[in-house]
Every structure is written in structure tokens, then in C-alpha cells.
Design an enzyme around this catalytic site. Structure first.
Site, PDB file in Angstrom:
ATOM      1  N   LYS A   1       3.446  70.827 -68.108  1.00 47.72           N
ATOM      2  CA  LYS A   1       2.434  71.335 -67.754  1.00 47.72           C
ATOM      3  C   LYS A   1       2.145  69.763 -67.382  1.00 47.72           C
ATOM      4  O   LYS A   1       0.966  70.144 -66.477  1.00 47.72           O
ATOM      5  CB  LYS A   1       2.322  71.994 -68.863  1.00 47.72           C
ATOM      6  CG  LYS A   1       1.502  73.220 -69.425  1.00 47.72           C
ATOM      7  CD  LYS A   1       0.890  73.770 -70.412  1.00 47.72           C
ATOM      8  CE  LYS A   1       1.306  75.294 -70.919  1.00 47.72           C
ATOM      9  NZ  LYS A   1       0.523  76.236 -69.052  1.00 47.72           N
TER      10      LYS A   1
ATOM     11  N   SER B   1      11.203  74.557 -70.503  1.00 46.74           N
ATOM     12  CA  SER B   1      10.067  73.817 -70.377  1.00 46.74           C
ATOM     13  C   SER B   1       8.734  73.043 -71.471  1.00 46.74           C
ATOM     14  O   SER B   1       8.055  72.170 -71.380  1.00 46.74           O
ATOM     15  CB  SER B   1       8.689  75.442 -69.873  1.00 46.74           C
ATOM     16  OG  SER B   1       8.739  76.299 -71.424  1.00 46.74           O
TER      17      SER B   1
END
Length: 300
Positions: A48, A286
Site C-alpha cells: 500500500k 501483498s
């Protein structure tokens, strides 16, 4: 309902200039199932940070709501690019996570008893609201993973990535359109499938969300969210709780890698035989941000 535009090629190019100027490429390491793209190696432990760097500028104050990976990424990015940032968290947010966000030079606001109340408050504060997924700059920033794969992997690829709000998979899909030889497969937690429901219905619809160790993927979409429109070009599947936990154990046992539940979803789908592969297989890990008790319980 906010009106958000769908990002285009120029957004991806700008995001790549911004992100590559701050972050080093993350490794793509060989595995028994293919290549693992280690976004767990990012400075905040999650992909992110890419979208946050792409979304923030010193010229425009920004506001967001999150006590998780997005909030931490935004705080880190603000410190790197010199942006003014307000982060709204609920009064019930993890004290440890709030403290970590507050260690950066941001304005931290506590409001409401849950994320929805915190977000509603953030939307009324001065500054440009930056969604964790429903934002053209954020989506483009996540797509910069693809530019790194251009240099790391030869030939056609199947890229597998987790899907919560869909920002990561949408960014990868926009990059894949430029390539023409890349398939993107998005993996939702079986307990929370709002993107698949929106793609099927042709609009954002509310879905029932169950308990999942992939908490970073859980929740409904913002009305008018643009990611399902982008992801009509992608393939979507899901991973069960048992499959996600199995993938977390596999990553630790086979590679010594720590992945949070959301981060392991792509591997979970591959190990379960839910992904048809053409070309080189690349699975995006991720994120790694998980509490020790939760991780210990998953490994048992």
C-alpha cells in the site's frame, strides 16, 4: 456518493516516476509454484505504500481513514514526500497500530466507534480524501508492481494478487493492458467477495461479510467504486479460511516468509489449484503485518 475517475496510462507513468524515486524494487524470488513478488519487504510491510506515494503531494493537504496498512503507508509516504496529512482512526482501533501511525509527522484524529464512522468523519474534513482503493492515484501506484515485473520476468505472465477493495488488482490490470501478454487473477477471501458481486451485478452491491483471517480484504465497497469496472478484464476467484491458513504455513515452512492472511491469499488459490497458469506464474505477497498471537494460531 463521490465521483472518482478511472485512471489511465498517463496516471501509471506518473505513479512510476513518483514511486521509483522513493522505493527500491521488491524482490521476485523463485518458488516451487513460480515467482513470489515480495511486497512484504516494503518499508511499511505492505504494497500500500506504493499507492500512498503516488497519491500524495507537498502542494495539496490530504486526509484518509485507516488504522491498518493504508494508514501506515500514508503516514510513511507523507513523511517522505513532505505532504500534509490527517489520518482519522476509530476510538476502538488497535492502540499499537495507532501509535505506529502517530510516530510519523501526521495529524491523528480519533473519531467514532468503528471504521465506517471514522471514514464518514474524514470525508468531511478539509483536504483531498484518499481512499485505500477507490482513488485513481492509489490504483496507479499499486500498478507500479508491473513496471518492476517488466524488468524481473521475461515473456508472458500470469500475475495473481489478493483482492479486497480491488486497488491492487485494478492497478495490475491497467498495466497488463499495456503488455498484452499478461493475465491478472484476483483472489478474494471466500468470506468477503464484494468485487466479484459488483462485477456480476454491474454495480456495487452490499454483500454479507464473514470473519476471516484475511482481515485486510474484508468489507464492502464504497458506493460508486471504480475498481469493479477495471476488473471486468481480470479473472476472479477466492480462497477459503483453511486454504489461506495453509498458505501462511506453507510460506513459513518452505521459505521462512511471514505473510498476513490477506498477503497469502494468492498463494492459497494457487496451492488449491484454482488458478489456470499461462506463461510465468507470479504471485504477489501483498503484506506481512499480523499480530504475533494471530500468526502463531494460524501456524498451528
Amino acid at each position: 456518493m463521490r465521483v472518482v475517475r478511472v485512471p489511465g496510462a498517463e496516471d501509471l507513468e506518473r505513479a512510476w516516476r513518483d514511486v521509483s524515486g522513493v522505493l527500491q524494487p521488491t524482490p521476485a524470488v523463485s518458488s516451487g509454484i513460480g515467482l513470489l513478488k515480495l511486497e512484504t519487504f516494503q518499508p511499511t510491510g505492505s504494497f500500500k505504500v506504493r499507492g500512498a506515494i503516488a497519491a500524495l503531494t507537498p502542494e495539496e493537504p490530504a486526509v484518509t481513514a485507516s488504522a491498518g496498512n493504508h494508514g501506515l503507508a500514508m503516514a510513511y509516504a507523507a513523511s517522505r514526500v513532505g505532504a500534509e496529512l490527517t489520518v482519522v482512526v476509530s476510538r476502538r482501533a488497535s492502540a499499537a497500530k495507532v501509535a505506529k501511525i502517530g510516530s510519523y509527522p501526521v495529524r491523528l484524529v480519533e473519531h467514532g466507534d468503528d471504521y465506517d464512522q471514522a471514514e464518514a468523519h474524514a470525508l468531511n474534513l478539509p483536504g483531498r480524501y484518499v481512499s485505500p482503493y477507490n482513488d485513481p492515484h492509489v490504483i496507479a501506484g499499486q500498478g507500479t508492481i508491473g513496471y518492476e515485473l517488466d524488468a524481473q520476468v521475461d515473456g508472458p505472465m500470469t500475475v495473481v494478487a489478493p483482492v479486497g477493495g480491488g486497488g491492487l488488482a485494478a492497478g495490475l490490470t491497467l498495466w497488463a493492458r499495456q503488455r498484452g501478454d499478461v493475465r491478472v487473477v484476483g483472489v478474494e477471501a471466500a468470506q468477503s467477495r464484494p468485487v466479484a458481486a459488483a462485477v456480476s451485478a454491474g454495480k456495487v452491491v452490499e454483500v454479507e461479510v464473514g470473519e476471516t483471517i484475511a482481515d485486510g480484504l474484508a468489507g464492502n465497497l464504497e458506493p460508486g467504486c471504480v475498481t469493479p469496472d477495471v476488473l471486468r478484464d481480470a479473472e476472479l476467484t477466492s480462497a477459503t479460511e483453511a486454504e489461506i491458513r495453509g498458505a501462511m504455513r506453507w510460506l513459513f515452512a518452505e521459505h521462512g516468509l511471514v505473510a498476513e492472511g490477506a498477503g497469502a491469499c494468492g498463494v492459497a488459490a494457487v496451492l488449491a489449484g484454482k488458478v489456470e497458469v499461462s506463461g510465468r506464474l507470479v504471485v504477489v505477497l501483498s503484506g506481512r503485518n499480523i499480530t504475533i498471537p494471530t500468526y502463531r494460531e494460524a501456524l498451528i
